[in-house]
Design a protein around this motif. Sequence first.
Motif, PDB file in Angstrom:
ATOM      1  N   HIS A  84       0.873  -1.189   0.000  1.00 22.51           N
ATOM      2  CA  HIS A  84       0.000   0.000   0.000  1.00 22.51           C
ATOM      3  C   HIS A  84       0.901   1.227   0.000  1.00 22.51           C
ATOM      4  CE1 HIS A  84      -4.178   1.487   0.630  1.00 22.51           C
ATOM      5  NE2 HIS A  84      -3.479   2.587   0.804  1.00 22.51           N
ATOM      6  N   LEU A  85       0.942   1.942  -1.117  1.00 23.14           N
ATOM      7  CA  LEU A  85       1.934   3.000  -1.291  1.00 23.14           C
ATOM      8  C   LEU A  85       1.336   4.347  -1.647  1.00 23.14           C
ATOM      9  CD1 LEU A  85       4.393   0.797  -3.383  1.00 23.14           C
ATOM     10  CD2 LEU A  85       4.592   1.352  -0.961  1.00 23.14           C
ATOM     11  N   ASN A  86       0.014   4.421  -1.734  1.00 23.47           N
ATOM     12  CA  ASN A  86      -0.602   5.679  -2.144  1.00 23.47           C
ATOM     13  C   ASN A  86      -1.934   5.848  -1.429  1.00 23.47           C
ATOM     14  OD1 ASN A  86      -2.410   7.397  -3.914  1.00 23.47           O
ATOM     15  ND2 ASN A  86      -0.467   7.665  -4.963  1.00 23.47           N
ATOM     16  N   PRO A  87      -2.248   7.044  -0.931  1.00 29.97           N
ATOM     17  CA  PRO A  87      -3.491   7.226  -0.176  1.00 29.97           C
ATOM     18  C   PRO A  87      -4.743   7.268  -1.041  1.00 29.97           C
ATOM     19  CG  PRO A  87      -2.364   9.322  -0.366  1.00 29.97           C
ATOM     20  CD  PRO A  87      -1.456   8.292  -0.979  1.00 29.97           C
ATOM     21  N   LEU A  88      -4.580   7.441  -2.342  1.00 30.64           N
ATOM     22  CA  LEU A  88      -5.748   7.516  -3.226  1.00 30.64           C
ATOM     23  C   LEU A  88      -6.064   6.128  -3.766  1.00 30.64           C
ATOM     24  CD1 LEU A  88      -4.813  10.849  -4.897  1.00 30.64           C
ATOM     25  CD2 LEU A  88      -7.080  10.366  -3.994  1.00 30.64           C
ATOM     26  N   ASN A 106      -4.710   3.504  -3.290  1.00 28.88           N
ATOM     27  CA  ASN A 106      -3.452   2.819  -3.625  1.00 28.88           C
ATOM     28  C   ASN A 106      -3.145   2.851  -5.116  1.00 28.88           C
ATOM     29  OD1 ASN A 106      -1.091   1.540  -2.937  1.00 28.88           O
ATOM     30  ND2 ASN A 106      -1.978  -0.507  -2.925  1.00 28.88           N
ATOM     31  N   LEU A 107      -3.436   3.981  -5.772  1.00 29.95           N
ATOM     32  CA  LEU A 107      -3.145   4.150  -7.189  1.00 29.95           C
ATOM     33  C   LEU A 107      -2.056   5.200  -7.320  1.00 29.95           C
ATOM     34  CD1 LEU A 107      -6.825   4.494  -8.423  1.00 29.95           C
ATOM     35  CD2 LEU A 107      -5.483   2.405  -8.348  1.00 29.95           C
TER      36      LEU A 107
END
Lengths: 176, 397
Positions: free
Chosen positions: B186-190, B192-193
């Motif tokens: 999980h690398l992005n708050p949106l 994970n995109l």
Amino acid sequence: MRGWKGAVIAAALAGIVSIIPFVGHVPRYWLSGLTPNISVPLFALLVISIMERAGCPPVFRTREWRAAFLFGAIAALLLYPSALGLGLPSLDVYSLGWPWLVWGHSLVLFAAVAAVAALLVWRANRFGWILVAAALLYLPGIQESRNFWDYLLDPLYAVVSLFWMAKLAADRLRRR
Amino acid sequence: MTGVHEARRMPAAGRFALAVAAFALVLAPWWMAREEAGGSFPGFVLPTAPPVPESEPYFATTEINPESPERKAHSATLAELSDGTLVAAWYAGSGEGARDVTIQMATRGSDGLWSPPRKIFDRESVARSMRRFVLSLGNPLLLTDEQGRLGLLFVSIAAGKWSGSSMNLSWSADQGATWSAPEKLHLNPLANLSALPRNPPVALVGGGWGVPVYEEFFGRFPEMLWIRPQNPADTAAISRMDDGMSVFQPSVVPLSADEATAFYRDDSGANCVFLARSTDRGRTWSHRQPSPLPNVDSGVCALRLPDGRLLCAVNESSDRSRENLRLALSEDGGATWRYVATLAEEAGQTFAYPYMILSRDGRVRMLYSARDTRIVYAEFNTAWIDAQAAAAGGEIR
């Protein structure tokens, strides 16, 4: 009593829908491709909202709902522009949520949220306890993400909060 | 929202102290491990090479998927295992983002022959093991460690195309014969995109990797993915390298334990490769600077030769065509460049996505996509580069 009945029927319907396969898979399979977890505040707000609509004694007063949406809106405005790549790389807001990456920077985020939570509970605003819960649930890592931001905020909570803030601003402008 | 029951309340100071204590409790583990946390950027490991380089020029090239029926084979990655075995992986299917895309793999042992490609992941197997919808797969990237373990990063697309992708990590303890169930990073708050790997990872002091990755959801921008398998609870984190509208797909070349140069694919219309420098082990990067190397939105890959010179593989073009793939050499740390060799050139065809590593014997091992359908392996030594450079033209301007 009517509220309880409605809630039971709604919960039963939701339960049935959640286990009916659509094109071979249950809805969770399709949804979790994009949103595996929702944030702790959104989960709490949904539970409280359902409880209140079901006729339970109110948990949140107006000021608590206001604090929840204000927190969501401010957090969204701080986080998402940076996550979309806008602004300077030095303003890498999302990386503050990994305390093992840059310890000193992460302290800023945790301290800021702790200060907001402590101030709210000092003033007997129950939304502060939801922020405390988000921090406590981060410790064991209940979500797929290990970034603290994802325990505080998610896109749906952000949209609802920003919509609330825009509506509030529009109402105030109209009153002038 | 009115009439809230007011139970017997704890005093305000007590509530305040309780809230602060809760946050202190959460932060305690990282406070106690803050010295290690400072080691999140422990420094780069430079590739080792034999003290005496080969004197005879050597160059060889071959296709590693000559019989593959897929219409698209792309984004190849290469790694050398501790016994010298080479492992290659790429994605192949009827097209980018297509549902039939699979991650494929081939190995090259001491006999010097590539094994037939085999599928290691398809969207059904990934969806099944992660219990979520997967539309397609793409962009594999291999990791190797001193213990002989092999890691594979790859993206799965949940919606749309690359902007709807997220990264997964799988491990193999038997040189790629079997793989663990992929773990979602999980690398992005949106939602994970969307983070994607592309260029070779950099080994870190004490274990782990700094992986140059990029995002292309709203804007495209470069990032460093920090992977620490020695800390299973907190394996991955990501940090930004540049802003979101100009460059992406970084290739990171370590120059020392503290310093590295990043080569960026252009997305600004400047039509050149951009360079940036880190002097703090990859934690921060300087603002990008244009280089003389041409680039019209195509993948680049660079490495540092054992003698310190920089080698960069680029498409030389003034438009979006990728009809050639050339090697450029810099003897002054990236200030000036000249072409030393053309690896492929054919009108109307595509040669793209170079991927280069320096193997333990000091040779450059390289993969690139050719004619959309083939993955080409090239192997050469510094003596061959020197021979090519002796006959090469002038500085690129």
